[in-house]
Design a protein around this motif. Sequence first.
Motif, PDB file in Angstrom:
ATOM      1  N   GLU A  83      36.301  36.381  49.231  1.00 57.19           N
ATOM      2  CA  GLU A  83      36.499  35.074  48.602  1.00 57.19           C
ATOM      3  C   GLU A  83      35.153  34.566  48.095  1.00 57.19           C
ATOM      4  O   GLU A  83      34.113  34.884  48.660  1.00 57.19           O
ATOM      5  N   ASN A 105      37.097  32.017  34.183  1.00 57.31           N
ATOM      6  CA  ASN A 105      37.347  32.776  32.961  1.00 57.31           C
ATOM      7  C   ASN A 105      36.412  33.973  32.822  1.00 57.31           C
ATOM      8  O   ASN A 105      36.701  34.902  32.064  1.00 57.31           O
ATOM      9  N   ASN A 108      36.695  38.944  36.650  1.00 61.60           N
ATOM     10  CA  ASN A 108      37.846  39.806  36.411  1.00 61.60           C
ATOM     11  C   ASN A 108      38.058  40.677  37.641  1.00 61.60           C
ATOM     12  O   ASN A 108      38.034  41.894  37.564  1.00 61.60           O
ATOM     13  N   ILE A 109      38.232  40.030  38.760  1.00 60.75           N
ATOM     14  CA  ILE A 109      38.403  40.752  40.008  1.00 60.75           C
ATOM     15  C   ILE A 109      39.716  40.281  40.630  1.00 60.75           C
ATOM     16  O   ILE A 109      39.824  39.158  41.104  1.00 60.75           O
ATOM     17  N   GLU A 110      40.712  41.143  40.601  1.00 65.58           N
ATOM     18  CA  GLU A 110      42.061  40.743  41.010  1.00 65.58           C
ATOM     19  C   GLU A 110      42.196  40.371  42.477  1.00 65.58           C
ATOM     20  O   GLU A 110      42.928  39.458  42.817  1.00 65.58           O
ATOM     21  N   ASP A 111      41.521  41.070  43.362  1.00 67.15           N
ATOM     22  CA  ASP A 111      41.697  40.840  44.792  1.00 67.15           C
ATOM     23  C   ASP A 111      40.782  39.755  45.352  1.00 67.15           C
ATOM     24  O   ASP A 111      40.818  39.472  46.535  1.00 67.15           O
ATOM     25  N   LYS A 113      39.676  36.141  46.161  1.00 69.57           N
ATOM     26  CA  LYS A 113      40.187  34.776  46.274  1.00 69.57           C
ATOM     27  C   LYS A 113      39.099  33.808  45.866  1.00 69.57           C
ATOM     28  O   LYS A 113      37.905  34.125  45.959  1.00 69.57           O
TER      29      LYS A 113
END
Length: 127
Positions: A83, A105, A108-111, A113
């Motif tokens: 996170e 914006n 670009n890190i999906e996992d 939080k």
Amino acid sequence: MIDVINIMPKDYLYKFYLTNDISTSMHMAMAHLILEDNDYSKWSKKQRELGKYIILDNSSPYFGGALGNDSLLECINKINPNEVVLPDIVGNFEETIRRSLEFINQINIEDLKIMAVPQGDSLEEYT
């Protein structure tokens, strides 16, 4: 249940995390220390690899505002936190929102939080 995360002085990190007196499942890593101290950076990354929950703090309380986005991204790449605390500017509602949205914006890190920190000069701005 409430989790307590101690922000320990660097000199006490190893001693603190080697005891079972206090829950050690979470660690808040300070961005400026990640950039300044290679040992602290390696230690924080190792905690993540050991399964600890790592929150990357933007270091705003230490400087009155968060480190720059590029610096925060560098920290994310170094330690792979679970996170990250979005950029905030102490007492500045508008700049905190602008910086936080800009950072969202940019990442670009999906996992990963994200955690927002409300700021403002008045109760109206804060809420």
